[in-house]
Write a protein that holds these residues in place. Sequence first.
Motif, PDB file in Angstrom:
ATOM      1  N   GLY A  39      -4.268   2.930  -9.557  1.00  0.00           N
ATOM      2  CA  GLY A  39      -3.534   1.785 -10.109  1.00  0.00           C
ATOM      3  C   GLY A  39      -3.093   1.921 -11.554  1.00  0.00           C
ATOM      4  N   ARG A  40      -3.287   3.094 -12.160  1.00  0.00           N
ATOM      5  CA  ARG A  40      -2.994   3.233 -13.588  1.00  0.00           C
ATOM      6  C   ARG A  40      -1.586   3.793 -13.838  1.00  0.00           C
ATOM      7  NH1 ARG A  40      -7.197   6.670 -16.988  1.00  0.00           N
ATOM      8  NH2 ARG A  40      -5.840   8.417 -16.476  1.00  0.00           N
ATOM      9  N   LYS A  41      -0.901   3.219 -14.794  1.00  0.00           N
ATOM     10  CA  LYS A  41       0.421   3.695 -15.238  1.00  0.00           C
ATOM     11  C   LYS A  41       1.419   3.768 -14.074  1.00  0.00           C
ATOM     12  CE  LYS A  41      -0.857   7.506 -17.500  1.00  0.00           C
ATOM     13  NZ  LYS A  41      -0.803   8.690 -18.324  1.00  0.00           N
ATOM     14  N   LEU A  42       1.508   2.713 -13.312  1.00  0.00           N
ATOM     15  CA  LEU A  42       2.373   2.764 -12.128  1.00  0.00           C
ATOM     16  C   LEU A  42       3.523   1.764 -12.165  1.00  0.00           C
ATOM     17  CD1 LEU A  42      -0.290   3.316  -9.309  1.00  0.00           C
ATOM     18  CD2 LEU A  42       1.183   5.005 -10.408  1.00  0.00           C
ATOM     19  N   ALA A  43       3.817   1.203 -13.332  1.00  0.00           N
ATOM     20  CA  ALA A  43       4.911   0.227 -13.395  1.00  0.00           C
ATOM     21  C   ALA A  43       6.236   0.915 -13.069  1.00  0.00           C
ATOM     22  CB  ALA A  43       4.962  -0.389 -14.783  1.00  0.00           C
ATOM     23  N   LEU A  44       7.050   0.272 -12.241  1.00  0.00           N
ATOM     24  CA  LEU A  44       8.358   0.842 -11.898  1.00  0.00           C
ATOM     25  C   LEU A  44       9.327   0.637 -13.062  1.00  0.00           C
ATOM     26  CD1 LEU A  44       8.934  -0.432  -8.226  1.00  0.00           C
ATOM     27  CD2 LEU A  44       8.304   1.873  -8.956  1.00  0.00           C
ATOM     28  N   PRO A  45      10.226   1.602 -13.278  1.00  0.00           N
ATOM     29  CA  PRO A  45      11.246   1.389 -14.307  1.00  0.00           C
ATOM     30  C   PRO A  45      12.156   0.216 -13.932  1.00  0.00           C
ATOM     31  CG  PRO A  45      11.361   3.625 -13.391  1.00  0.00           C
ATOM     32  CD  PRO A  45      10.376   2.868 -12.575  1.00  0.00           C
ATOM     33  N   GLU A  46      12.806  -0.357 -14.935  1.00  0.00           N
ATOM     34  CA  GLU A  46      13.746  -1.467 -14.713  1.00  0.00           C
ATOM     35  C   GLU A  46      14.846  -1.035 -13.740  1.00  0.00           C
ATOM     36  OE1 GLU A  46      14.250  -4.681 -16.407  1.00  0.00           O
ATOM     37  OE2 GLU A  46      12.090  -4.331 -16.605  1.00  0.00           O
ATOM     38  N   GLY A  47      15.281  -1.980 -12.937  1.00  0.00           N
ATOM     39  CA  GLY A  47      16.526  -1.760 -12.195  1.00  0.00           C
ATOM     40  C   GLY A  47      16.378  -1.147 -10.818  1.00  0.00           C
ATOM     41  N   VAL A  48      15.151  -0.724 -10.429  1.00  0.00           N
ATOM     42  CA  VAL A  48      14.998  -0.173  -9.077  1.00  0.00           C
ATOM     43  C   VAL A  48      14.513  -1.274  -8.136  1.00  0.00           C
ATOM     44  CG1 VAL A  48      14.526   2.187  -9.853  1.00  0.00           C
ATOM     45  CG2 VAL A  48      12.622   0.598  -9.526  1.00  0.00           C
ATOM     46  N   THR A  49      14.740  -1.074  -6.847  1.00  0.00           N
ATOM     47  CA  THR A  49      14.253  -2.039  -5.854  1.00  0.00           C
ATOM     48  C   THR A  49      12.880  -1.603  -5.378  1.00  0.00           C
ATOM     49  OG1 THR A  49      16.514  -2.329  -5.099  1.00  0.00           O
ATOM     50  CG2 THR A  49      14.775  -3.145  -3.629  1.00  0.00           C
ATOM     51  N   PRO A  50      11.840  -2.414  -5.611  1.00  0.00           N
ATOM     52  CA  PRO A  50      10.500  -2.002  -5.153  1.00  0.00           C
ATOM     53  C   PRO A  50      10.440  -1.926  -3.623  1.00  0.00           C
ATOM     54  CG  PRO A  50      10.403  -3.971  -6.545  1.00  0.00           C
ATOM     55  CD  PRO A  50      11.835  -3.734  -6.243  1.00  0.00           C
ATOM     56  N   ILE A  51       9.733  -0.953  -3.123  1.00  0.00           N
ATOM     57  CA  ILE A  51       9.644  -0.790  -1.665  1.00  0.00           C
ATOM     58  C   ILE A  51       8.961  -1.992  -1.012  1.00  0.00           C
ATOM     59  CG2 ILE A  51       7.458   0.530  -1.619  1.00  0.00           C
ATOM     60  CD1 ILE A  51       9.320   2.281   0.511  1.00  0.00           C
ATOM     61  N   TRP A  52       8.179  -2.731  -1.793  1.00  0.00           N
ATOM     62  CA  TRP A  52       7.468  -3.885  -1.241  1.00  0.00           C
ATOM     63  C   TRP A  52       8.296  -5.173  -1.337  1.00  0.00           C
ATOM     64  CZ3 TRP A  52       5.835  -0.954  -5.464  1.00  0.00           C
ATOM     65  CH2 TRP A  52       5.979  -1.544  -6.722  1.00  0.00           C
ATOM     66  N   HIS A  53       9.607  -5.083  -1.659  1.00  0.00           N
ATOM     67  CA  HIS A  53      10.389  -6.306  -1.923  1.00  0.00           C
ATOM     68  C   HIS A  53      10.425  -7.233  -0.717  1.00  0.00           C
ATOM     69  CE1 HIS A  53      14.226  -5.495   0.290  1.00  0.00           C
ATOM     70  NE2 HIS A  53      13.734  -4.269   0.240  1.00  0.00           N
ATOM     71  N   ASP A  54      10.336  -6.662   0.502  1.00  0.00           N
ATOM     72  CA  ASP A  54      10.391  -7.530   1.684  1.00  0.00           C
ATOM     73  C   ASP A  54       9.044  -7.581   2.422  1.00  0.00           C
ATOM     74  OD1 ASP A  54      10.511  -4.903   2.477  1.00  0.00           O
ATOM     75  OD2 ASP A  54      12.196  -5.172   3.856  1.00  0.00           O
ATOM     76  N   TRP A  55       7.982  -7.217   1.744  1.00  0.00           N
ATOM     77  CA  TRP A  55       6.654  -7.351   2.347  1.00  0.00           C
ATOM     78  C   TRP A  55       6.076  -8.699   1.953  1.00  0.00           C
ATOM     79  CZ3 TRP A  55       4.142  -2.081   0.529  1.00  0.00           C
ATOM     80  CH2 TRP A  55       4.796  -1.026   1.178  1.00  0.00           C
ATOM     81  N   GLU A  56       5.349  -9.239   2.884  1.00  0.00           N
ATOM     82  CA  GLU A  56       4.666 -10.476   2.534  1.00  0.00           C
ATOM     83  C   GLU A  56       3.334 -10.102   1.892  1.00  0.00           C
ATOM     84  OE1 GLU A  56       3.478 -13.863   5.126  1.00  0.00           O
ATOM     85  OE2 GLU A  56       5.521 -13.507   5.845  1.00  0.00           O
ATOM     86  N   LEU A  57       3.309 -10.110   0.597  1.00  0.00           N
ATOM     87  CA  LEU A  57       2.050  -9.780  -0.079  1.00  0.00           C
ATOM     88  C   LEU A  57       1.272 -11.081  -0.242  1.00  0.00           C
ATOM     89  CD1 LEU A  57       3.338  -7.146  -2.645  1.00  0.00           C
ATOM     90  CD2 LEU A  57       2.256  -6.767  -0.440  1.00  0.00           C
ATOM     91  N   THR A  58       0.377 -11.301   0.704  1.00  0.00           N
ATOM     92  CA  THR A  58      -0.292 -12.596   0.796  1.00  0.00           C
ATOM     93  C   THR A  58      -1.124 -12.898  -0.441  1.00  0.00           C
ATOM     94  OG1 THR A  58      -2.062 -11.476   1.945  1.00  0.00           O
ATOM     95  CG2 THR A  58      -0.473 -12.657   3.308  1.00  0.00           C
ATOM     96  N   SER A  59      -1.298 -14.163  -0.668  1.00  0.00           N
ATOM     97  CA  SER A  59      -2.097 -14.604  -1.808  1.00  0.00           C
ATOM     98  C   SER A  59      -3.565 -14.275  -1.574  1.00  0.00           C
ATOM     99  CB  SER A  59      -1.964 -16.106  -1.993  1.00  0.00           C
ATOM    100  OG  SER A  59      -2.666 -16.742  -0.955  1.00  0.00           O
ATOM    101  N   THR A  60      -4.325 -14.335  -2.614  1.00  0.00           N
ATOM    102  CA  THR A  60      -5.755 -14.054  -2.565  1.00  0.00           C
ATOM    103  C   THR A  60      -6.426 -14.836  -1.436  1.00  0.00           C
ATOM    104  OG1 THR A  60      -5.741 -13.804  -4.922  1.00  0.00           O
ATOM    105  CG2 THR A  60      -7.866 -14.194  -3.901  1.00  0.00           C
TER     106      THR A  60
END
Length: 286
Positions: free
Chosen positions: A259-280
């Motif tokens: 989980g370290r240093k994994l921020a995506l650069p500005e302007g790209v579409t995250p692969i998880w954009h259409d995943w339902e990342l459920t709440s805690t």
Amino acid sequence: MKIDLHCHTTCSDGTLSVEELIDRAHTLQVDVLAITDHDDVRAFERASHYQKSQKRALRLIPGVEISTYWHSFEIHIVGLNFDPQHPVMQAFLKKQGQIRLERAAKIAEKLEKCGVPNILEKVNHMVGDGQITRSHFARVLVRDHGFKDMQSAFDKLLGKGKKAYVKPLWPSITEAVETIVSAGGKAVIAHPGHYGMSGKWMRRLINEFKQAGGIGFEVVHAKLSPAVNRQMALFANEYDLEASAGSDFHGPSRWCELGRKLALPEGVTPIWHDWELTSTQESLSQ
Ligand code: AMP
Ligand code: MN
Ligand code: MN
Ligand code: MN
């Protein structure tokens, strides 16, 4: 949100068990994790089972890292968010396991000729019920045969073109991508910056990958420099590929962390954009 979509356990060449990896991800406050063992999906079920018994807020995504062969490059294709039990995936991975076993026997024969006897038994013991990889050979060479580190075992014997290298019989990129897509997932070119390819080859690779149904590009890989990652973001945008990010964590070390240093650069579409990342709350009650 901390999202890590590439790491390994003892189901392949990671050094932590599934449970140890999940504990570590939890401690490091990773929110979303895909375990992507080499040609193996068993970690997902084990991790889900362990998660339930722990009642922790960590969203698990099914994952795999498939080895393929393309114009003498060994290209790794990560599969994400698919049905790990899908029969097409299961049959495919069974074959990959067989290819790994047969290659391991040949590597051991070559090592024998290089003066390293009976290594297969030791390697098998280390592997346990995981997928056998060259990393295991490298670890035994370090432990028992005086190699100073894994890198030198690869440089001297196991790497491409070296004395104990065996040309692998991996399937094509198309086969791997189609298998992931059949199982309902997204296929991602793993660590594209690792292959040392010219732009011309990278474009060929991406075109073929997209034609097969691939849609993801691992834009951020923790072992690559920010400059390389930015260059990968340009490719992703040029080819309309969704961006993934992963540590490729294989075990505790100074250089790599979940989980370290994994921020995506500005302007790209995250692969998880259409995943339902459920709440805690939801993920706890599942
Ligand atoms: P395999 O899939 O069996 O060919 O093994 C490849 C694995 O070996 C990769 O996933 C890496 O984890 C590891 N590996 C490859 N090259 C090196 C290297 N130079 N030093 C250390 N590990 C390596
Ligand atoms: Mn590995
Ligand atoms: Mn890889
Ligand atoms: Mn990996």
